[in-house]
Design an enzyme around this catalytic site. Structure first.
Site, PDB file in Angstrom:
ATOM      1  CG  HIS A 156      -1.879   0.989   1.430  1.00 53.08           C
ATOM      2  ND1 HIS A 156      -1.614   2.280   1.838  1.00 53.08           N
ATOM      3  CD2 HIS A 156      -3.228   0.937   1.258  1.00 53.08           C
ATOM      4  CE1 HIS A 156      -2.742   2.969   1.904  1.00 53.08           C
ATOM      5  NE2 HIS A 156      -3.744   2.181   1.554  1.00 53.08           N
ATOM      6  CG  ASP A 214       0.574  -2.541   6.125  1.00 55.61           C
ATOM      7  OD1 ASP A 214      -0.312  -2.609   6.996  1.00 55.61           O
ATOM      8  OD2 ASP A 214       0.486  -1.854   5.095  1.00 55.61           O
ATOM      9  CD  GLN A 247      -6.966  -4.455   3.824  1.00 52.47           C
ATOM     10  OE1 GLN A 247      -7.911  -5.230   3.893  1.00 52.47           O
ATOM     11  NE2 GLN A 247      -7.126  -3.159   3.693  1.00 52.47           N
ATOM     12  CE  LYS A 298      -7.293  -0.163   6.181  1.00 53.58           C
ATOM     13  NZ  LYS A 298      -8.031   0.312   5.023  1.00 53.58           N
ATOM     14  CB  CYS A 333      -3.758   3.278  -1.552  1.00 55.82           C
ATOM     15  SG  CYS A 333      -4.874   4.618  -1.221  1.00 55.82           S
TER      16      CYS A 333
END
Ligand code: PMP
Length: 405
Positions: A120, A198, A201, A224, A362
């Site tokens: 991202h 990261d 998600q 999220k 993104c």
């Protein structure tokens, strides 16, 4: 009736209509919907306990501080780490910025920062900035034509390049691919690289166990994972976290201040200046309690079955191209219909009440690696039902009929 799908009744927004059509919410990758308990927790805070944290000696401040700090403990338990390793931030973006800006100060020319092609922008741009400021170079672990990380090349690059930093997403927001971050972290440790994962998600779908993963840093956003917007976390192994230079400055992070100099508290306080997002953290706490009460194995089985159901239905429509890894996936499907522009189809779908995302999500570099302009993206969560998928597929077929005239 599947008990997991039944949980959708806890999400009040899912009962609304859009222009007279029942809402079909397939955009949880952008932000998840919130269960009633999260909304109630935020409401309760402002109605009953509103006070600043870590400041007053009065009862309200003490109650709120205690609840606020308990959420840190809850998240730490959820991630299998210790509470002092959790920093509250405004979201995954800020968390990555704290790490990248901090690490940049110890990098110099010749050093390498290695990211993946699936990142991202939030896990690209801060590293680009770090490279620019330090003279280090940014290199990229490649994906294949489908957008799946080429693990062999990635591991090879780590071993050959001995990067100072390896930053990689746990799961792709665009394609849903789950990366083998375990293998990447292992290789990176051998190369003595700092690992930054990261988890924006992955957090909702994979319930990461960070003691097991053994990365140095892991980031996420509450919104999220059923929580409110404007709050997120940075996990860092304590010695690595505490060694990072300060990022933002102000009150509460300090030990002593004179007009000539300031000394700072240890992590996590040193990264938390100013009044934090108290209601956000409390709301996230309610989300964590909610998630804690769901049988994770059942949730995963349900999400994966729903994902397959949607994938099969899409694959049965002539002219649909699906991207990414359909084997290891958090329940996100990126696709296109022939050469039609994703924007047109998304606009038509919206007229049927279907909310999904279209565009580059993104991840412009990834989209350009795939040689396309963008995709339509369905991102599922456990509160979606098979009926949602049926309604989406029917709306997609009608949209295609309209386009084909
Ligand atoms: N990384 C990934 C993989 C994401 O999907 C997102 C949000 N789309 C981010 C980072 C940034 O999260 P936020 O905007 O909540 O800071």
């Amino acid at each position: 009736m599947n008990i997991i799908a039944e949980l959708r009744h806890d999400f009040p927004l899912l009962t609304r209509t859009v222009d007279g059509q029942p809402l079909i919410y397939l955009d949880s990758g952008a932000t998840s919907q919130k269960p009633q308990c999260v909304i109630d927790e935020i409401n309760d805070f402002y109605r009953k306990n509103n006070a600043n944290v870590h400041r007053g000696l009065h009862s309200l401040s003490e109650i709120t501080t205690s609840k606020y700090e308990q959420v840190r403990v809850k998240l730490a338990k959820y991630l299998a780490v210790s509470a002092q390793e959790i920093v509250w931030t405004s979201g995954a973006t800020e968390s990555i910025n704290i790490v990248a800006a901090g690490i940049a100060k110890s990098l110099s020319q010749g050093d390498i920062i290695l990211i993946s092609a699936l990142e991202h922008h939030a896990n690209i741009v801060p590293w680009q900035q770090a490279a620019k400021l330090s003279g280090a170079s940014l290199q990229v672990m490649p994906v294949d034509q489908q957008g799946v990380l080429d693990l062999a090349s990635a591991l090879d690059m780590i071993a050959q390049l001995q990067p100072k930093v390896v930053a990689c997403t746990h799961a792709s927001n665009t394609l849903g691919n789950i990366n083998d971050v375990e293998a990447i972290i292992k290789a990176a440790k051998k190369a003595d690289s700092v690992t930054v994962i990261d988890g924006a998600q992955a957090f909702l779908h994979l319930r990461p166990n960070l003691s097991h993963l053994d990365c140095d840093f892991y980031v996420g956003s509450a919104h999220k994972a059923l929580g409110p917007t404007g709050v997120g976390f940075l996990f860092g192994k304590y010695n690595k976290l505490n060694a990072l230079p300060i990022f933002k400055t102000g009150g509460e992070m300090i030990e002593t201040v004179t007009f000539s100099t300031t000394t700072y508290r240890n992590a996590p306080a040193k990264f938390e200046p100013g009044t934090p997002n108290i209601s956000g953290v409390l709301g996230f706490g309610a989300a964590l309690d909610y998630l804690d009460n769901i049988d994770y194995d059942r949730l995963q089985t349900y999400e994966q079955a729903l994902f397959r159901y949607c994938l099969d239905a899409l694959q049965n429509i002539e002219g649909i191209t699906i991207y990414g890894d359909t084997e290891n996936n958090i329940g996100t499907i990126s696709f296109n219909y022939r050469a039609e522009h994703h924007y047109d189809i998304a606009t038509l779908l919206n007229s049927y009440g279907v909310a999904l995302r279209s565009g580059h999500h993104c991840t412009q570099p990834l989209i350009s690696e795939l040689g396309i302009a963008g995709t339509l993206r369905v991102s599922l969560a456990f509160y979606n039902s098979h009926a949602d998928v049926d309604a989406f597929i029917s709306a997609l077929k009608s949209s295609i009929e309209l386009i084909e005239g």
